[in-house]
Design a protein around this motif. Structure first.
Motif, PDB file in Angstrom:
ATOM      1  N   HIS A 442      25.587 -31.759 -36.235  1.00  0.00           N
ATOM      2  CA  HIS A 442      25.058 -32.435 -37.411  1.00  0.00           C
ATOM      3  C   HIS A 442      23.969 -33.392 -36.964  1.00  0.00           C
ATOM      4  O   HIS A 442      24.096 -34.062 -35.926  1.00  0.00           O
ATOM      5  CB  HIS A 442      26.162 -33.205 -38.145  1.00  0.00           C
ATOM      6  CG  HIS A 442      27.261 -32.326 -38.656  1.00  0.00           C
ATOM      7  ND1 HIS A 442      27.068 -31.448 -39.702  1.00  0.00           N
ATOM      8  CD2 HIS A 442      28.548 -32.187 -38.266  1.00  0.00           C
ATOM      9  CE1 HIS A 442      28.206 -30.803 -39.938  1.00  0.00           C
ATOM     10  NE2 HIS A 442      29.122 -31.222 -39.069  1.00  0.00           N
ATOM     11  N   ALA A 443      22.913 -33.520 -37.752  1.00  0.00           N
ATOM     12  CA  ALA A 443      21.738 -34.283 -37.337  1.00  0.00           C
ATOM     13  C   ALA A 443      22.068 -35.738 -37.012  1.00  0.00           C
ATOM     14  O   ALA A 443      21.489 -36.322 -36.096  1.00  0.00           O
ATOM     15  CB  ALA A 443      20.666 -34.208 -38.424  1.00  0.00           C
ATOM     16  N   LEU A 490      21.802 -34.808 -27.206  1.00  0.00           N
ATOM     17  CA  LEU A 490      21.267 -35.862 -28.065  1.00  0.00           C
ATOM     18  C   LEU A 490      19.825 -35.550 -28.476  1.00  0.00           C
ATOM     19  O   LEU A 490      18.869 -36.122 -27.957  1.00  0.00           O
ATOM     20  CB  LEU A 490      21.349 -37.209 -27.347  1.00  0.00           C
ATOM     21  CG  LEU A 490      22.760 -37.676 -27.003  1.00  0.00           C
ATOM     22  CD1 LEU A 490      22.732 -38.972 -26.221  1.00  0.00           C
ATOM     23  CD2 LEU A 490      23.606 -37.830 -28.267  1.00  0.00           C
ATOM     24  N   LYS A 491      19.701 -34.642 -29.453  1.00  0.00           N
ATOM     25  CA  LYS A 491      18.371 -34.242 -29.927  1.00  0.00           C
ATOM     26  C   LYS A 491      18.158 -34.565 -31.404  1.00  0.00           C
ATOM     27  O   LYS A 491      17.151 -34.174 -31.984  1.00  0.00           O
ATOM     28  CB  LYS A 491      18.155 -32.742 -29.703  1.00  0.00           C
ATOM     29  CG  LYS A 491      18.033 -32.343 -28.241  1.00  0.00           C
ATOM     30  CD  LYS A 491      17.673 -30.871 -28.111  1.00  0.00           C
ATOM     31  CE  LYS A 491      17.479 -30.488 -26.652  1.00  0.00           C
ATOM     32  NZ  LYS A 491      17.091 -29.052 -26.512  1.00  0.00           N
ATOM     33  N   GLY A 492      19.098 -35.270 -32.017  1.00  0.00           N
ATOM     34  CA  GLY A 492      18.964 -35.615 -33.420  1.00  0.00           C
ATOM     35  C   GLY A 492      17.909 -36.674 -33.648  1.00  0.00           C
ATOM     36  O   GLY A 492      17.502 -37.383 -32.718  1.00  0.00           O
ATOM     37  N   PRO A 493      17.457 -36.849 -34.887  1.00  0.00           N
ATOM     38  CA  PRO A 493      16.377 -37.798 -35.173  1.00  0.00           C
ATOM     39  C   PRO A 493      16.725 -39.248 -34.853  1.00  0.00           C
ATOM     40  O   PRO A 493      15.833 -40.047 -34.540  1.00  0.00           O
ATOM     41  CB  PRO A 493      16.125 -37.602 -36.679  1.00  0.00           C
ATOM     42  CG  PRO A 493      17.358 -36.957 -37.212  1.00  0.00           C
ATOM     43  CD  PRO A 493      17.879 -36.111 -36.092  1.00  0.00           C
ATOM     44  N   LEU A 494      18.013 -39.613 -34.943  1.00  0.00           N
ATOM     45  CA  LEU A 494      18.420 -40.993 -34.664  1.00  0.00           C
ATOM     46  C   LEU A 494      19.321 -41.105 -33.443  1.00  0.00           C
ATOM     47  O   LEU A 494      19.964 -42.144 -33.237  1.00  0.00           O
ATOM     48  CB  LEU A 494      19.135 -41.588 -35.886  1.00  0.00           C
ATOM     49  CG  LEU A 494      18.294 -41.760 -37.158  1.00  0.00           C
ATOM     50  CD1 LEU A 494      19.139 -42.363 -38.275  1.00  0.00           C
ATOM     51  CD2 LEU A 494      17.077 -42.649 -36.884  1.00  0.00           C
ATOM     52  N   ASP A 495      19.358 -40.093 -32.627  1.00  0.00           N
ATOM     53  CA  ASP A 495      20.244 -40.125 -31.457  1.00  0.00           C
ATOM     54  C   ASP A 495      19.829 -41.183 -30.438  1.00  0.00           C
ATOM     55  O   ASP A 495      20.634 -41.579 -29.591  1.00  0.00           O
ATOM     56  CB  ASP A 495      20.294 -38.749 -30.789  1.00  0.00           C
ATOM     57  CG  ASP A 495      21.147 -37.759 -31.580  1.00  0.00           C
ATOM     58  OD1 ASP A 495      21.663 -38.160 -32.641  1.00  0.00           O
ATOM     59  OD2 ASP A 495      21.280 -36.600 -31.150  1.00  0.00           O
TER      60      ASP A 495
END
Length: 619
Positions: A442-443, A490-495
């Motif tokens: 999940h993002a 950890l490739k999400g926009p807020l990671d």
């Protein structure tokens, strides 16, 4: 010593050999390409080597920029090319190709001469042909040729006497030393540094360079000055506070000077960048401790404020580091927020306002120095905490907006860097390994899990009395959610928020438990523990920035990782008395400091990492 091979027939009246000698080169002359190739093969493999056209005309600083910068394996200016030992094979291959070819194909001077006015000239220059061959092989060899920005400096290979006179006039029209001094100042800096320090610190840098001082020596002098300032603050007297403020500004002047000396003399190194960054933190946090000690002498306990200021400042830096690493090489890295920021930067006054409100090191230290001299340590910390809290809110909110509105795909390198910055220990790593295959992607899962665990933990330790066993439950939940947060890449926009959330959770837990102990010495011991752990986290950042890799896995395991240390401190608060807990914090602080310092010093002294210099935003 470096070696410079001057190719072609000497030009009467040329100062080229003297200029190269002043830059530390052992000059050798080759009449033609074949002789140059022979001389190149004879240069020891551990030496830097340069190939320079005998007809070269230009500023000495143009040669310095092109031929002596330690950061780049291959570099060139018109008429000259250099290779460090790591790139010698590439230079040798390119040279062999040119000398084996029949004849020589004239090439146009690849760089403009700048405002000096001399035209670009078509000449048959062996160094330029070698550079063209290196460029052609760059994709295969993986090493591009660096071409420094010369600005108004002149570098050219004139084709005839008339052109030579024109180029010489262009050289005479530009003050080489003035350009060199101006370029010694960081291109992007804070308002206070730009207008109140750099106008004279650049001359101190030149004075140091002419006396053979190195940037690392100036960095050490800055550290010693700050430590003396901290000692003056610790006296608790008004005279001591005034002296501390003055010495803190003096330390900052030297802090600016070391970077300017590095740029002025091109004495860059990974060790120097690491010393500069870590000593800045050591100076500031030692000064906080000095203020706390001085306040205690006057009967005021401000250790909680001092520790809070260190935690807030460290978390701010982790936000900066994580965001920059997450977007270091992101593709499609654009957003409306970034476009608005660029538009604001086009309005002159907004640039300085935006740089000042983030409270960079110049403004921050100036504020601390003045407040120390004219007020009390408690007021100093109140203002510092308020200013840093506003700056942290402003910068973090802007970066969250950028991350949510940009369409960027983060790379494996960025994900690895963020994973290293989390400082995940064996407990969370075991949970992450078990959950990794089963958890859905999940993002926003990673920052949410990290935030949930941090909030549960901090609420638990804040509401429970010291020694309550239920605080251990909150710590165990934090361990579990930490593993869940790093279960996926950890490739999400807020990671990029995950590392600072972990830092805030660990550091604030130590602060709250020490404050809850309500015994003398608990908060100073907590200050020492957080300082030791923060050093480890800063060390991780600068290893990554220097392309030297993260700290070894055994080091992270040995000091427990963020979740292991947090659980340990929570358990110690339950099983020990308040006095015993203070002793345990002190022992833990010393143990962590010894382990991370020994490994860090060993690495930076012996690693031989490539030279770097940080030109980013002021910390």
């Amino acid at each position: 010593m470096s070696t410079a091979i001057v190719t072609g027939q000497p030009v009467p009246g040329s100062t080229l050999e003297n200029d190269l000698g002043s830059l530390g080169f052992d000059v050798r002359v080759a009449a033609d390409a074949a002789e140059a190739e022979t001389l190149l093969a004879a240069v020891p493999a551990d030496r830097r080597v340069a190939l320079v056209d005998a007809r070269f005309v230009g500023h000495p600083h143009a040669l310095r920029l092109g031929l002596t910068d330690p950061r780049f394996p291959l570099a060139a200016v018109p008429g000259a090319v250099t290779a460090q030992p790591a790139a010698r094979q590439q230079l040798t291959r390119a040279m062999a190709r040119e000398t084996s070819a029949d004849g020589a194909t004239p090439v146009e001077d690849p760089a403009p001469l700048g405002p000096g006015g001399a035209p670009a000239l078509a000449v048959d220059s062996l160094p330029d042909r070698v550079v063209a061959a290196l460029d052609a092989d760059a994709d295969a060899d993986g090493g591009a040729v660096h071409r420094p920005e010369l600005g108004s400096l002149v570098a050219a290979v004139p084709a005839d006497p008339q052109a030579r006179n024109e180029v010489r006039q262009a050289v005479a029209a530009v003050d080489d030393e003035a350009v060199r001094l101006k370029s010694a100042v960081k291109s992007r800096d804070g308002f206070f540094t730009t207008f109140f320090i750099s106008p004279y610190s650049r001359y101190i840098a030149r004075w140091c360079a002419r006396r053979g001082l190195t940037p690392n020596q100036v960095t050490t002098a800055s550290l010693l000055t700050a430590l003396i300032a901290a000692g003056c603050a610790a006296t608790g007297t008004r005279g001591g506070f005034v002296a501390a403020g003055v010495l803190l500004i003096a330390s900052f002047v030297l802090d600016c000077t070391d970077g300017q000396l590095a740029r002025y003399a091109l004495k860059y190194s990974t060790l120097g960048a690491w010393l500069d960054a870590t000593f800045d933190r050591a100076k500031e946090y030692a000064y906080y401790a000095g203020l706390a000690l001085g306040a205690a002498r006057g009967g005021d306990d401000v250790w909680a404020l001092a520790l809070g200021a260190m935690i807030l400042q460290t978390c701010r830096h982790v936000v900066d580091f994580s965001f920059n690493e997450a977007n270091h090489d992101a593709t499609a890295n654009t957003s409306p927020t970034a476009a608005l920021s660029d538009k604001l930067d086009s309005v002159g006054w907004t640039v300085w306002v935006r740089r000042m409100i983030v409270l960079p090191i110049g403004e921050r230290w100036a504020m601390i120095a003045v407040l120390t001299a004219v007020t009390t340590p408690r007021i100093t910390f109140y203002v510092l905490l308020a200013g840093c809290a506003f700056a942290a809110t402003y910068t973090t909110a802007g970066r969250v907006l950028r991350s949510l509105t940009r369409k960027a795909e983060r790379t494996d390198r960025a994900a690895r860097a963020l994973a290293d910055l989390t400082d995940t220990g064996p407990l969370a790593a075991t949970g992450a390994e078990r959950l990794g295959r089963r958890s859905a992607r999940h993002a926003f899962a990673a920052p949410l899990w990290a935030a949930v665990g941090a909030v549960v933990l901090l609420i638990d330790v804040s509401l429970r009395s010291f020694g309550n066993w239920q605080t251990v439950v909150g710590a165990l939940i934090y361990v579990a959610t930490s593993g869940r947060a790093v279960a996926r890449s950890l490739k999400g926009p807020l990671d990029w928020l995950v590392p600072p959330v972990f830092r805030a959770a660990e550091y604030c837990t130590v602060l709250i438990l020490a404050a809850r102990a309500e015994v003398n010495g608990a908060l100073p011991a907590a200050f020492g523990l957080v300082a030791a752990v923060a050093y480890h986290h800063y060390d991780t950042v600068y290893r990554i920035r220097g392309d030297a890799g993260a700290p070894p896995a055994w080091l992270v395991r040995a000091i427990g990782g963020h979740e292991g240390r947090t659980l340990l401190v929570t358990v110690l608060a339950v099983v020990l008395t308040a006095a015993q807990f203070t002793v345990a914090l002190t022992v833990l602080a010393v143990a962590v400091a010894l382990v991370v310092l020994v490994e860090s010093i060993r690495f930076w002294v012996s690693a031989g990492a490539p030279a770097v210099h940080d030109e980013g935003e002021p910390a």
